[in-house]
Design a protein around this motif. Structure first.
Motif, PDB file in Angstrom:
ATOM      1  N   GLY A  19       6.739  35.078  68.921  1.00 26.45           N
ATOM      2  CA  GLY A  19       7.593  35.166  67.735  1.00 26.45           C
ATOM      3  C   GLY A  19       9.060  35.446  68.055  1.00 26.45           C
ATOM      4  O   GLY A  19       9.871  35.655  67.138  1.00 26.45           O
ATOM      5  N   PHE A  20       9.441  35.424  69.344  1.00 23.94           N
ATOM      6  CA  PHE A  20      10.831  35.725  69.710  1.00 23.94           C
ATOM      7  C   PHE A  20      11.785  34.647  69.168  1.00 23.94           C
ATOM      8  O   PHE A  20      12.844  34.955  68.626  1.00 23.94           O
ATOM      9  CB  PHE A  20      10.984  35.822  71.229  1.00 23.94           C
ATOM     10  CG  PHE A  20      10.387  37.068  71.841  1.00 23.94           C
ATOM     11  CD1 PHE A  20       9.540  37.896  71.116  1.00 23.94           C
ATOM     12  CD2 PHE A  20      10.678  37.414  73.157  1.00 23.94           C
ATOM     13  CE1 PHE A  20       8.987  39.049  71.689  1.00 23.94           C
ATOM     14  CE2 PHE A  20      10.136  38.557  73.728  1.00 23.94           C
ATOM     15  CZ  PHE A  20       9.292  39.374  73.006  1.00 23.94           C
ATOM     16  N   GLY A  21      11.404  33.386  69.358  1.00 27.94           N
ATOM     17  CA  GLY A  21      12.270  32.298  68.910  1.00 27.94           C
ATOM     18  C   GLY A  21      12.523  32.365  67.407  1.00 27.94           C
ATOM     19  O   GLY A  21      13.659  32.240  66.942  1.00 27.94           O
ATOM     20  N   PHE A  22      11.459  32.619  66.661  1.00 30.01           N
ATOM     21  CA  PHE A  22      11.581  32.663  65.200  1.00 30.01           C
ATOM     22  C   PHE A  22      12.434  33.861  64.772  1.00 30.01           C
ATOM     23  O   PHE A  22      13.275  33.742  63.877  1.00 30.01           O
ATOM     24  CB  PHE A  22      10.184  32.730  64.574  1.00 30.01           C
ATOM     25  CG  PHE A  22      10.180  32.506  63.090  1.00 30.01           C
ATOM     26  CD1 PHE A  22      10.735  31.359  62.549  1.00 30.01           C
ATOM     27  CD2 PHE A  22       9.608  33.437  62.229  1.00 30.01           C
ATOM     28  CE1 PHE A  22      10.740  31.144  61.171  1.00 30.01           C
ATOM     29  CE2 PHE A  22       9.604  33.229  60.852  1.00 30.01           C
ATOM     30  CZ  PHE A  22      10.173  32.083  60.324  1.00 30.01           C
ATOM     31  N   ALA A  23      12.221  34.999  65.431  1.00 29.82           N
ATOM     32  CA  ALA A  23      12.996  36.204  65.088  1.00 29.82           C
ATOM     33  C   ALA A  23      14.483  35.967  65.348  1.00 29.82           C
ATOM     34  O   ALA A  23      15.344  36.354  64.544  1.00 29.82           O
ATOM     35  CB  ALA A  23      12.495  37.399  65.900  1.00 29.82           C
ATOM     36  N   ASN A  70      10.782  17.882  71.199  1.00 30.70           N
ATOM     37  CA  ASN A  70      10.707  19.348  71.189  1.00 30.70           C
ATOM     38  C   ASN A  70       9.937  19.825  69.948  1.00 30.70           C
ATOM     39  O   ASN A  70      10.505  20.341  68.984  1.00 30.70           O
ATOM     40  CB  ASN A  70      12.127  19.927  71.218  1.00 30.70           C
ATOM     41  CG  ASN A  70      12.143  21.389  71.630  1.00 30.70           C
ATOM     42  OD1 ASN A  70      11.108  22.052  71.612  1.00 30.70           O
ATOM     43  ND2 ASN A  70      13.314  21.886  71.985  1.00 30.70           N
ATOM     44  N   LYS A  71       8.609  19.634  70.016  1.00 29.48           N
ATOM     45  CA  LYS A  71       7.758  19.910  68.845  1.00 29.48           C
ATOM     46  C   LYS A  71       7.820  21.381  68.432  1.00 29.48           C
ATOM     47  O   LYS A  71       7.751  21.702  67.246  1.00 29.48           O
ATOM     48  CB  LYS A  71       6.301  19.515  69.132  1.00 29.48           C
ATOM     49  CG  LYS A  71       6.116  18.072  69.549  1.00 29.48           C
ATOM     50  CD  LYS A  71       6.449  17.116  68.413  1.00 29.48           C
ATOM     51  CE  LYS A  71       6.306  15.671  68.843  1.00 29.48           C
ATOM     52  NZ  LYS A  71       7.296  14.779  68.257  1.00 29.48           N
ATOM     53  N   THR A  72       7.937  22.260  69.417  1.00 26.31           N
ATOM     54  CA  THR A  72       7.985  23.704  69.104  1.00 26.31           C
ATOM     55  C   THR A  72       9.213  24.001  68.248  1.00 26.31           C
ATOM     56  O   THR A  72       9.140  24.687  67.233  1.00 26.31           O
ATOM     57  CB  THR A  72       8.044  24.535  70.401  1.00 26.31           C
ATOM     58  OG1 THR A  72       6.976  24.115  71.234  1.00 26.31           O
ATOM     59  CG2 THR A  72       7.930  26.008  70.131  1.00 26.31           C
ATOM     60  N   LYS A 109       9.716  25.839  59.768  1.00 26.98           N
ATOM     61  CA  LYS A 109       9.189  27.131  59.306  1.00 26.98           C
ATOM     62  C   LYS A 109      10.312  27.991  58.715  1.00 26.98           C
ATOM     63  O   LYS A 109      10.089  28.756  57.782  1.00 26.98           O
ATOM     64  CB  LYS A 109       8.538  27.840  60.503  1.00 26.98           C
ATOM     65  CG  LYS A 109       7.729  29.060  60.167  1.00 26.98           C
ATOM     66  CD  LYS A 109       6.956  29.510  61.412  1.00 26.98           C
ATOM     67  CE  LYS A 109       6.700  30.984  61.415  1.00 26.98           C
ATOM     68  NZ  LYS A 109       6.030  31.436  62.639  1.00 26.98           N
ATOM     69  N   ALA A 110      11.523  27.839  59.263  1.00 21.90           N
ATOM     70  CA  ALA A 110      12.656  28.627  58.758  1.00 21.90           C
ATOM     71  C   ALA A 110      13.330  27.944  57.571  1.00 21.90           C
ATOM     72  O   ALA A 110      14.357  28.406  57.088  1.00 21.90           O
ATOM     73  CB  ALA A 110      13.665  28.839  59.882  1.00 21.90           C
ATOM     74  N   GLY A 111      12.771  26.807  57.138  1.00 24.12           N
ATOM     75  CA  GLY A 111      13.290  26.157  55.932  1.00 24.12           C
ATOM     76  C   GLY A 111      14.364  25.116  56.201  1.00 24.12           C
ATOM     77  O   GLY A 111      15.007  24.635  55.269  1.00 24.12           O
ATOM     78  N   LEU A 112      14.586  24.750  57.484  1.00 26.36           N
ATOM     79  CA  LEU A 112      15.619  23.748  57.763  1.00 26.36           C
ATOM     80  C   LEU A 112      15.084  22.353  57.457  1.00 26.36           C
ATOM     81  O   LEU A 112      13.896  22.076  57.658  1.00 26.36           O
ATOM     82  CB  LEU A 112      16.060  23.807  59.238  1.00 26.36           C
ATOM     83  CG  LEU A 112      17.092  24.883  59.585  1.00 26.36           C
ATOM     84  CD1 LEU A 112      16.442  26.228  59.807  1.00 26.36           C
ATOM     85  CD2 LEU A 112      17.887  24.489  60.814  1.00 26.36           C
TER      86      LEU A 112
END
Ligand SMILES: CC(C)(COP(=O)(O)OP(=O)(O)OC[C@H]1O[C@@H](n2cnc3c(N)ncnc32)[C@H](O)[C@@H]1OP(=O)(O)O)[C@@H](O)C(=O)NCCC(=O)NCCS
Length: 189
Positions: A95-99, A124-126, A133-136
């Protein structure tokens, strides 16, 4: 999952930023920068970061290495902010990238920026998953992906959230530094 604590980074942390980026593999460097980056190019990139203009965020491990960073390049005239992310290969999936993405977004909102941009390779699927997930809004164009989000206006809630996150970050930094000092070898008298 509890989100990891994200710190603001300052010019004094430039060497840690460099060490983090140099530790990325060749393929991760390509995913991060969209091109193959030799060590010298990464050194130039880090040397060129203007900490008084752009905003960098990081997540420190218990041993105070930088496990992940976000570089939010700010364009005040056009009121957009562009984000680049990287997380140490050993620390992924926590969860580091998302945070980092959410923290950078909050910063941009509270400074009145109206668009958050990210560019990445379409393979870059991730990153595409995280951006969605962040709404972009994700737009694919011949091998590259342009993700952008129209940001909401700053609100009392968002300003208060940032103030609380900064306080938590201060405590997190304090106890990680204490831990470092506790593990420091005692110099012979
Ligand atoms: C992209 C990157 C920053 C993600 O960091 P991370 O800390 O692993 O990210 P998170 O743990 O927050 O989230 C990873 C998400 O991707 C998902 N994921 C992993 N592999 C995936 C794949 N092949 N396809 C789709 N989603 C995938 C995970 O399930 C997770 O989503 P979830 O939390 O909703 O389950 C990291 O992989 C990285 O540094 N890559 C190299 C540099 C890069 O690509 N930078 C982005 C361009 S700016």
């Amino acid at each position: 999952m509890t989100l990891p604590v994200v710190q603001k980074l300052f010019a004094a942390e430039r060497p840690l930023v460099l060490a983090h980026l140099l530790a990325l593999s060749a393929s991760d460097r390509r995913l991060r920068f969209g091109a193959l980056m030799q060590d010298a190019a990464i050194e130039r990139y880090v040397e060129g970061i203007d900490f008084s203009h752009d905003r960098l965020f990081g997540i420190f491990g218990l041993d105070m290495h930088l496990a992940g960073i976000a570089h939010l390049a700010l364009e005040p005239a056009q009121r957009y902010a562009e984000l680049g992310l990287s997380v140490d290969a050993r620390e992924r999936g926590k969860g580091f990238g998302f945070a980092l993405l959410l923290r950078a977004k909050l910063h941009a909102v509270n400074r009145g920026f109206n668009t958050l941009l990210m560019y990445c390779l379409s393979e870059n699927k991730t990153m595409v998953h995280l951006a969605r997930k962040a709404g972009l809004k994700v737009v694919t164009d011949q091998g590259s992906v342009d993700a952008h989000l129209r940001l909401e206006a700053p609100s009392f809630g968002a300003v208060a959230q940032e103030a609380v996150e900064d306080q938590i970050a201060l405590v997190d930094l304090f106890w990680k530094q204490q831990l470092q000092w506790l593990h420091m070898p005692v110099e012979a008298a």
